[in-house]
Design a protein around this motif. Structure first.
Motif, PDB file in Angstrom:
ATOM      1  N   ASN A  66      99.408  14.959 -29.375  1.00 39.06           N
ATOM      2  CA  ASN A  66      98.961  14.122 -28.258  1.00 39.06           C
ATOM      3  C   ASN A  66     100.056  13.150 -27.835  1.00 39.06           C
ATOM      4  O   ASN A  66     100.302  12.955 -26.645  1.00 39.06           O
ATOM      5  CB  ASN A  66      97.688  13.361 -28.651  1.00 39.06           C
ATOM      6  CG  ASN A  66      97.158  12.513 -27.498  1.00 39.06           C
ATOM      7  OD1 ASN A  66      96.999  13.010 -26.382  1.00 39.06           O
ATOM      8  ND2 ASN A  66      96.936  11.238 -27.748  1.00 39.06           N
ATOM      9  N   ASP A 114      94.843   7.786 -18.946  1.00 41.08           N
ATOM     10  CA  ASP A 114      95.266   7.752 -20.355  1.00 41.08           C
ATOM     11  C   ASP A 114      95.620   6.297 -20.703  1.00 41.08           C
ATOM     12  O   ASP A 114      96.319   5.627 -19.932  1.00 41.08           O
ATOM     13  CB  ASP A 114      96.495   8.662 -20.505  1.00 41.08           C
ATOM     14  CG  ASP A 114      96.568   9.292 -21.885  1.00 41.08           C
ATOM     15  OD1 ASP A 114      95.922   8.772 -22.807  1.00 41.08           O
ATOM     16  OD2 ASP A 114      97.289  10.293 -22.029  1.00 41.08           O
ATOM     17  N   SER A 115      95.119   5.793 -21.829  1.00 42.36           N
ATOM     18  CA  SER A 115      95.220   4.356 -22.103  1.00 42.36           C
ATOM     19  C   SER A 115      96.670   3.869 -22.166  1.00 42.36           C
ATOM     20  O   SER A 115      96.989   2.780 -21.673  1.00 42.36           O
ATOM     21  CB  SER A 115      94.503   4.010 -23.406  1.00 42.36           C
ATOM     22  OG  SER A 115      95.062   4.742 -24.472  1.00 42.36           O
ATOM     23  N   GLU A 116      97.559   4.691 -22.748  1.00 43.71           N
ATOM     24  CA  GLU A 116      98.964   4.280 -22.873  1.00 43.71           C
ATOM     25  C   GLU A 116      99.611   4.157 -21.494  1.00 43.71           C
ATOM     26  O   GLU A 116     100.362   3.228 -21.222  1.00 43.71           O
ATOM     27  CB  GLU A 116      99.757   5.298 -23.699  1.00 43.71           C
ATOM     28  CG  GLU A 116      99.353   5.379 -25.172  1.00 43.71           C
ATOM     29  CD  GLU A 116      98.068   6.147 -25.407  1.00 43.71           C
ATOM     30  OE1 GLU A 116      97.488   6.679 -24.431  1.00 43.71           O
ATOM     31  OE2 GLU A 116      97.612   6.193 -26.573  1.00 43.71           O
ATOM     32  N   LYS A 135      96.027  15.220 -19.001  1.00 39.49           N
ATOM     33  CA  LYS A 135      97.486  15.129 -19.191  1.00 39.49           C
ATOM     34  C   LYS A 135      98.170  16.493 -19.215  1.00 39.49           C
ATOM     35  O   LYS A 135      99.326  16.629 -18.837  1.00 39.49           O
ATOM     36  CB  LYS A 135      97.803  14.358 -20.469  1.00 39.49           C
ATOM     37  CG  LYS A 135      97.298  14.988 -21.739  1.00 39.49           C
ATOM     38  CD  LYS A 135      97.464  14.045 -22.925  1.00 39.49           C
ATOM     39  CE  LYS A 135      96.346  13.040 -22.997  1.00 39.49           C
ATOM     40  NZ  LYS A 135      96.442  12.087 -24.075  1.00 39.49           N
ATOM     41  N   GLU A 143     101.981  12.859 -24.314  1.00 39.48           N
ATOM     42  CA  GLU A 143     102.013  11.590 -23.571  1.00 39.48           C
ATOM     43  C   GLU A 143     103.432  11.180 -23.185  1.00 39.48           C
ATOM     44  O   GLU A 143     103.642  10.545 -22.151  1.00 39.48           O
ATOM     45  CB  GLU A 143     101.323  10.490 -24.389  1.00 39.48           C
ATOM     46  CG  GLU A 143      99.821  10.737 -24.452  1.00 39.48           C
ATOM     47  CD  GLU A 143      99.026   9.683 -25.174  1.00 39.48           C
ATOM     48  OE1 GLU A 143      97.783   9.750 -25.134  1.00 39.48           O
ATOM     49  OE2 GLU A 143      99.627   8.780 -25.806  1.00 39.48           O
TER      50      GLU A 143
HETATM   51 MG    MG Z   1      96.313   8.322 -24.841  1.00 39.84          MG
END
Ligand code: MG
Ligand code: NAD
Length: 386
Positions: free
Chosen positions: A214, A147-149, A122, A218
């Motif tokens: 973080n 990235d999970s989001e 990221k 994001e």
């Molecule tokens: Mg994440």
């Protein structure tokens, strides 16, 4: 056969990517890179048989060459190796599982060679999103979020009209220190900060989760990936990490992606998009889960998120300063040279001292990164040490 290359194959995302390769025989690894973990890279070469690999320094590469004398593999050190793996002729998709701004140049190089990017790194998008996203569009390359989001948002956008999006809702676990006061945070130790409640990740991102930096990174990552305004992005604390993020549409409807906290799903989704593949592992059991809850993030205690929003609004070279200062501060914290609350202090000092560049090119970004490190090493040293 889909051919992939991985930057940072020995890390948390890198090793999970290789687990997916192990489970899917139609994936073939052609290139791998690692920092210093020569033992694990050797094992990976023997198992996955890439034809090109890289380690950070030359001595380690020489050692690896001796160990792998029985194998046909090319070994190239440092940035040259990262670029060579990023640009490999036969690879179709590059997984950027390396940590930090060192990912910028190889990511750009891969896009120029028309490789799709499965993007975990990221920091690259936060600092150079204004260069990477238009370049990817120009080259017809897909940037697939790992990235999970962002994967959750990407999944929640499928089949929808982008014009109908009103808001992206990025969920945050709140990290190990959710609910603590500043006074309590002044006492926390490295070991406490490394204990994430839900996710198992590399050290740097685990500390970033504890500071909420973080989540700030994001927000900036989402702005670039999905081309929305900052005021269309909202952070929602959701301690159970079951909803990985959501999209609100103009009619008030909200689409979310849910699942157990396991990075293998977003990695696999990026590798096979738009297909889904079966995946072993625990599924969400709603009866066992019972409740999920939501809170507003406490930006006065977790100043890192507030500073990230300020850097995002300022734009230009300010996100680079935010990110570089954080990278340096986190590495000092991991070396036990500064305290937890000094991480946002260092970031703020660097941001206050910076003369913002409006539309930085890669050279400006890398120079700003170095200047930020130097500022911390020289001017602020006496203030930041215990
Ligand atoms: Mg994440
Ligand atoms: P990690 O520290 O576990 O692994 C990083 C990898 O990069 C390792 O292979 C390491 O050897 C390599 N590396 C580090 N510095 C290097 C250098 N100077 N030169 C060459 N190689 C170097 O990190 P991670 O947790 O896997 O995270 C990787 C990236 O993915 C980060 O940008 C992180 O923010 C992002 N991310 C991670 C997760 C997660 O669950 N771990 C989730 C979302 C996003």
């Amino acid at each position: 056969m889909k051919k992939i290359a991985i930057l940072g194959s020995t890390g948390s995302i890198g090793t999970q990517t290789l687990e997916i390769v192990r489970d899917n025989p139609d994936l073939q690894v052609v290139g791998l890179t690692a920092g210093t973990n020569i033992d694990l890279l050797e094992k990976q070469v023997r198992e996955f048989r890439p034809r090109l690999v890289s380690l950070q320094n030359e001595a380690a590469c020489r050692e690896l060459k001796i160990r792998l004398a029985d194998m046909e593999v090319q070994i190239v050190p440092g940035m040259e190796g990262l670029l060579a793996v990023a640009e490999m002729e036969d690879s179709e998709i590059l997984v950027t599982a390396i940590v930090g701004m060192i990912g910028i140049q190889p990511t750009i190089a891969a896009i120029k060679k028309r490789k799709d990017i499965a993007l975990a790194n990221k920091e690259t998008l936060v600092t150079a999103g204004h260069i990477i996203m238009p370049l990817a569009a120009k080259m017809g390359v897909s940037i697939l979020p790992v990235d999970s989001e962002h994967s959750a948002i990407f999944q929640s956008l499928q089949g929808e009209n982008k014009e109908s999006v009103s808001k992206l809702l990025i969920t945050a676990s709140g990290g190990p220190f959710r609910g603590r006061t500043r006074q309590e945070l002044s006492q926390v130790q490295l070991e406490d900060a490394l204990k994430h409640p839900n996710w198992s990740m590399g050290h740097k991102i685990t500390i970033d989760s504890a500071t909420l930096v973080n989540k700030g990174l994001e927000v900036m990552e989402a702005k670039w990936l999905f081309g929305v305004d900052l005021n269309q992005i909202q952070v929602v604390v959701h301690p159970q990490s079951i909803i990985h993020s959501m999209v609100e549409y103009v009619d008030g409807g909200i689409i979310a992606q849910l699942g157990t906290p396991d990075m293998k799903l977003p990695i696999q989704y990026a590798l096979f998009y738009p297909d889904r593949r079966p995946m072993a592992g625990k599924k969400v059991d709603f009866y066992a889960l019972g409740n999920i809850t939501f809170e507003k993030p406490d930006m006065e205690t977790f100043v890192g998120l507030k500073l990230a929003m300020r850097a995002a609004v300022d734009g230009g070279s300010m996100p680079t300063v935010f990110n570089a200062a954080n990278e340096k501060a986190v590495s000092l914290f991991l070396d036990r040279k500064v305290q937890f609350l000094q991480i946002p202090e260092i970031i703020e000092m660097c941001m206050d001292a910076h003369h913002r560049i409006e539309n930085p090119n890669v050279e400006d970004i890398l120079r700003t990164e170095q200047e930020t490190y130097e500022l911390i090493n020289t001017k602020f040293m006496e203030k930041i040490y215990y």
